[in-house]
Design an enzyme around this catalytic site. Structure first.
Site, PDB file in Angstrom:
ATOM      1  N   TRP A  74      91.927  28.257  14.081  1.00 53.67           N
ATOM      2  CA  TRP A  74      91.986  26.812  14.680  1.00 53.67           C
ATOM      3  C   TRP A  74      90.745  26.457  14.420  1.00 53.67           C
ATOM      4  O   TRP A  74      89.858  26.798  15.276  1.00 53.67           O
ATOM      5  CB  TRP A  74      92.478  26.864  16.268  1.00 53.67           C
ATOM      6  CG  TRP A  74      92.597  25.506  16.752  1.00 53.67           C
ATOM      7  CD1 TRP A  74      91.300  24.849  17.701  1.00 53.67           C
ATOM      8  CD2 TRP A  74      93.644  24.438  16.508  1.00 53.67           C
ATOM      9  NE1 TRP A  74      91.789  23.541  17.858  1.00 53.67           N
ATOM     10  CE2 TRP A  74      93.186  23.336  17.246  1.00 53.67           C
ATOM     11  CE3 TRP A  74      94.823  24.518  15.940  1.00 53.67           C
ATOM     12  CZ2 TRP A  74      93.891  22.245  17.279  1.00 53.67           C
ATOM     13  CZ3 TRP A  74      95.460  23.325  16.060  1.00 53.67           C
ATOM     14  CH2 TRP A  74      94.996  22.072  16.565  1.00 53.67           C
ATOM     15  N   GLU A 479      97.674   6.654  33.308  1.00 52.30           N
ATOM     16  CA  GLU A 479      98.118   8.022  33.050  1.00 52.30           C
ATOM     17  C   GLU A 479      98.947   8.625  33.586  1.00 52.30           C
ATOM     18  O   GLU A 479      99.922   9.209  33.306  1.00 52.30           O
ATOM     19  CB  GLU A 479      96.845   8.835  32.680  1.00 52.30           C
ATOM     20  CG  GLU A 479      97.149  10.098  31.992  1.00 52.30           C
ATOM     21  CD  GLU A 479      97.624  10.105  30.869  1.00 52.30           C
ATOM     22  OE1 GLU A 479      97.913   9.146  30.075  1.00 52.30           O
ATOM     23  OE2 GLU A 479      98.326  11.414  30.359  1.00 52.30           O
ATOM     24  N   GLU A 486     107.023  10.016  30.779  1.00 55.51           N
ATOM     25  CA  GLU A 486     107.228  10.905  29.327  1.00 55.51           C
ATOM     26  C   GLU A 486     108.180  12.178  30.036  1.00 55.51           C
ATOM     27  O   GLU A 486     108.877  12.877  29.206  1.00 55.51           O
ATOM     28  CB  GLU A 486     105.930  11.158  29.013  1.00 55.51           C
ATOM     29  CG  GLU A 486     105.106  10.263  28.228  1.00 55.51           C
ATOM     30  CD  GLU A 486     103.947  10.595  27.677  1.00 55.51           C
ATOM     31  OE1 GLU A 486     103.269  11.314  28.268  1.00 55.51           O
ATOM     32  OE2 GLU A 486     103.834  10.822  26.408  1.00 55.51           O
ATOM     33  N   HIS A 502      98.998  -9.708  42.894  1.00 52.69           N
ATOM     34  CA  HIS A 502      99.188 -10.909  42.138  1.00 52.69           C
ATOM     35  C   HIS A 502     100.526 -10.615  41.398  1.00 52.69           C
ATOM     36  O   HIS A 502     101.015 -10.983  40.128  1.00 52.69           O
ATOM     37  CB  HIS A 502      98.394 -10.821  40.900  1.00 52.69           C
ATOM     38  CG  HIS A 502      96.840 -11.286  41.362  1.00 52.69           C
ATOM     39  ND1 HIS A 502      96.549 -12.418  41.805  1.00 52.69           N
ATOM     40  CD2 HIS A 502      95.815 -10.458  41.587  1.00 52.69           C
ATOM     41  CE1 HIS A 502      95.262 -12.406  42.378  1.00 52.69           C
ATOM     42  NE2 HIS A 502      94.900 -11.208  42.167  1.00 52.69           N
ATOM     43  N   LYS A 601     104.729  14.713  18.783  1.00 49.82           N
ATOM     44  CA  LYS A 601     103.608  15.076  19.249  1.00 49.82           C
ATOM     45  C   LYS A 601     102.371  14.113  18.444  1.00 49.82           C
ATOM     46  O   LYS A 601     101.439  13.900  18.893  1.00 49.82           O
ATOM     47  CB  LYS A 601     103.262  16.390  18.939  1.00 49.82           C
ATOM     48  CG  LYS A 601     101.898  17.114  19.357  1.00 49.82           C
ATOM     49  CD  LYS A 601     101.759  16.887  20.823  1.00 49.82           C
ATOM     50  CE  LYS A 601     100.305  17.156  21.434  1.00 49.82           C
ATOM     51  NZ  LYS A 601     100.448  16.728  22.706  1.00 49.82           N
TER      52      LYS A 601
HETATM   53  C1  AGP Z   1     100.748  11.566  25.292  1.00 49.49           C
HETATM   54  O1  AGP Z   1     101.215  12.096  26.408  1.00 49.49           O
HETATM   55  C2  AGP Z   1     102.075  10.770  24.301  1.00 49.49           C
HETATM   56  N1  AGP Z   1     102.808  11.661  23.693  1.00 49.49           N
HETATM   57  C3  AGP Z   1     101.536   9.471  23.444  1.00 49.49           C
HETATM   58  O2  AGP Z   1     101.260   8.326  24.379  1.00 49.49           O
HETATM   59  C4  AGP Z   1     100.253   9.664  22.767  1.00 49.49           C
HETATM   60  O3  AGP Z   1      99.015   9.742  23.592  1.00 49.49           O
HETATM   61  C5  AGP Z   1     100.087   8.857  21.726  1.00 49.49           C
HETATM   62  O4  AGP Z   1     101.027   8.942  20.870  1.00 49.49           O
HETATM   63  C6  AGP Z   1      98.694   8.931  20.989  1.00 49.49           C
HETATM   64  O5  AGP Z   1      98.517  10.243  20.020  1.00 49.49           O
HETATM   65  P1  AGP Z   1      97.203  10.479  19.525  1.00 49.49           P
HETATM   66  O6  AGP Z   1      96.292  10.946  20.666  1.00 49.49           O
HETATM   67  O7  AGP Z   1      97.535  12.061  18.862  1.00 49.49           O
HETATM   68  O8  AGP Z   1      96.710   9.712  18.500  1.00 49.49           O
END
Ligand code: AGP
Length: 606
Positions: A74, A479, A486, A502, A601
């Site tokens: 990696w 977040e 999610e 607001h 992902k």
């Molecule tokens: C993260 O929990 C989500 N799967 C999604 O919001 C992700 O952060 C977003 O798609 C951006 O991905 P990246 O960091 O690979 O650009």
């Protein structure tokens, strides 16, 4: 995170090495390689890409031999090329490595003056040259001497044609286990790689060296003293073992965050001078002329970008804007060569962020990528790249890649602040020292998992949540809401605490839990006002506050605590209970936390 395997025994090594690497493939596979010694002959096979590429090379001409080592890479230092693939060899010695050698450049220079030639871009290569330098008939003694010069994190396996029945392993900061078979012995980064052969293992500790021969295993310290180790009998099944004993990759990766944060700042922060070393390649020169920073990302990475805004403005006094990749690319953005564009993407393959980077470069900006994947598209197309060292993140929802992105923002702020003179040496040293404390403090927060599980039990059936935060807690509120959505598919909104009056205040009722981030900070009194507003309307409050703050219990029915950390580093501790809350609520609801419905992902389409 790379995968290491080693074997000494009576069987043909190649099938054992390949099968072991397959069990370690979840640790990342930019490239893979094996080496086998047969009598005095050394055979090495390598291939870029997935393990199956190595297999097609190996099986076409399988080297004989019953002593061997293998590796899946990696990448952290050096591009993904066959040359950079492990094993690395010199003078009949061959080595594989997982980790980061912090002083490799100094070691490389010194070895060069002593006549050593280097052929790869990796940090790893210096180790095998050091061992060759010190070898005087005893491989273990050469390893002791070589590793005493190394600074950084490593797990290695090494062997040599001058000692063809021996494999030596060693670790400092990266895992390495010894498998004990019947007349055969194994080295591996992780238990899954040996489970098909033995369940009796020795877990090496930092500073220990294992010498494997057909006669057995000897463990020594770097100064040569014999170390007596307990043999553990592992009952895990192989799949469980890949998750390190955790039920899901998501939970494993939440708990890996202290290590991932450490690996990301290791060798890149200099407490002695209060500097950060980012190594941004050709983008480095433009940092001095930056008049504005534009942080562009998507999803969780966008939350890291928002944290970056606060950090850069406070540390480097540079104007910083944040934008979604999907919005930026269709606006008429106004920027030029005085703008630093920072694209944040753990995958480095998010279409919207890549498109934004291309547009920014077209308009004349310098583009820097912050990514977790070596040679990802965003990394390759940017003028400079800062790799987070989170290791492969298997859970689709981001966790350790997020906290390592936050560290990247902090290091960028430190580097820019010191370069622009907005941070004195003393301030830089304090900021550097504060960062070094974070892995330990994060571990302390994760120990509160039981308290979070209890909250998950109480609130798993709620259909709506509101997350509130102010200042650097606001991106964490966003977040926390995203993680809950999610993983558990429950509707959740994150809001700036000051915005509640607001509009969102209309939502407050006894059915909707409000998670409010209320650490000691410059806006603490304001967030306590929010608490009182919610309590006055019979809201349910889950507060996350600073250890010792008993005041919060007067307002909130439930309180979780984090240590008192400098305000700029609050995100690294505040996000942890929210990740755990989302995980445990999702588990109670029977959701697939590693692969939530509809998610990917990396979102490589618009
Ligand atoms: C993260 O929990 C989500 N799967 C999604 O919001 C992700 O952060 C977003 O798609 C951006 O991905 P990246 O960091 O690979 O650009």
């Amino acid at each position: 995170m790379c995968g290491i395997i080693g074997y000494v025994g009576g069987e043909n090594a190649v099938p054992i090495l390949i099968e072991g690497l397959k069990r370690l493939e979840y640790r990342g596979y930019d490239s893979a390689g094996i080496a086998v010694i047969n009598g005095g002959e050394l055979a090495i096979r390598k291939a870029v890409g997935k393990l199956k590429n190595l297999e097609s090379v190996v099986w076409s001409d399988p080297p004989a031999g019953t002593v061997g080592i293998g590796h899946t890479r990696w990448a952290t230092h050096g591009r993904v090329t066959e040359l950079n693939a492990h094993p690395h060899e010199t003078q009949g010695f061959v080595l594989v490595h997982n980790g980061i050698i912090e002083n490799y450049l100094a070691l490389k220079e010194k070895l060069r003056t002593e006549g050593h030639d280097f052929h790869t871009e990796t940090d790893t290569e210096v180790i095998v040259h050091l061992i060759a330098k010190y070898f005087a008939g005893d491989l273990t003694a050469a390893v002791h001497q070589a590793l005493r010069e190394v600074v950084g994190a490593y797990a290695i396996a090494v062997m040599g044609t001058d000692d063809p029945n021996t494999v030596v392993g060693a670790r400092a900061g990266c895992p390495l286990v010894v498998g004990l078979g019947q007349g055969e012995y194994f080295l591996a980064s992780d238990v899954p790689a040996v489970l098909n052969h033995t369940r009796d293992v020795i877990f090496l500790d930092d500073g220990e060296v294992a010498t494997l021969t057909r006669e057995g295993v000897r463990v020594t310290s770097l100064d040569g003293r014999v170390v007596n180790k307990d043999v553990r009998h592992v009952t895990w099944d192989p799949i469980m073992a890949e998750k390190g004993g955790y039920k899901h990759f998501m939970l494993k990766e939440i708990f890996e965050q202290p290590r991932a944060v450490l690996d990301t700042f290791r060798g890149r922060v200099v407490p002695e001078t209060g500097d950060a070393v980012l190594d941004l390649g050709k983008a480095a020169h433009s940092l001095a002329h930056v008049e504005r920073v534009l942080l562009v990302a998507c999803g969780t990475s966008w939350h890291a970008a928002l944290i970056g805004k606060y950090m850069l403005e406070e540390m480097a006094h540079v104007p910083a804007e944040v934008d979604y990749g999907s919005e930026f690319r269709y606006r008429q953005p106004v920027l030029d060569h005085r703008t630093l564009f920072v694209g944040i993407s753990q995958s480095g393959e998010t279409a919207d962020t890549i498109a934004a980077a291309r547009e920014a470069k077209r308009l004349g900006a310098t583009a820097v990528a912050i990514s977790n994947v070596m040679d990802s598209t965003l990394a390759r197309e940017s003028d400079g790249v800062f790799y987070t060292h989170a290791g492969p993140e298997i859970g689709v929802a981001a966790s350790k890649t997020f906290t390592t992105q936050v560290v990247s923002m902090y290091l960028l702020g430190l580097a820019l602040g010191r370069q622009r003179g907005t941070l004195s040496e003393a301030q830089g040293k304090k900021l550097a020292q504060d960062l070094l404390q974070m892995p330990r403090l994060m571990e302390g927060v994760l120990e509160q998992e039981e308290a979070v599980i209890e909250l998950a039990r109480q609130f798993a059936t709620k259909r709506d949540f509101l997350f509130l935060g102010r200042g650097l807690s606001f991106p964490i509120a966003l977040e926390g809401a995203l993680k809950l959505k999610e993983l558990s598919y429950i509707h959740a909104e994150g809001y700036a605490g000051g915005e509640m009056k607001h509009g969102p205040i209309a939502l407050i009722d006894p059915e909707m839990p409000v998670v409010i981030l209320a650490p000691r900070s410059r806006v603490y009194d304001k967030i306590v006002s929010n608490l009182e507003e919610i309590k006055a309307r019979d809201g349910i409050i889950i507060a996350v506050g600073t250890e010792g703050d008993e005041e919060l219990k007067r307002h909130a029915q439930y309180v979780l605590y984090v240590p008192d950390v400098p305000e700029l580093l609050l995100p690294l501790v505040l996000v942890l209970p929210l990740q755990l809350l989302a995980y445990h609520i999702a588990i109670r609801l029977g959701c697939d936390v590693d692969q939530p419905r509809n998610l990917a992902k990396s979102v490589t389409v618009e």
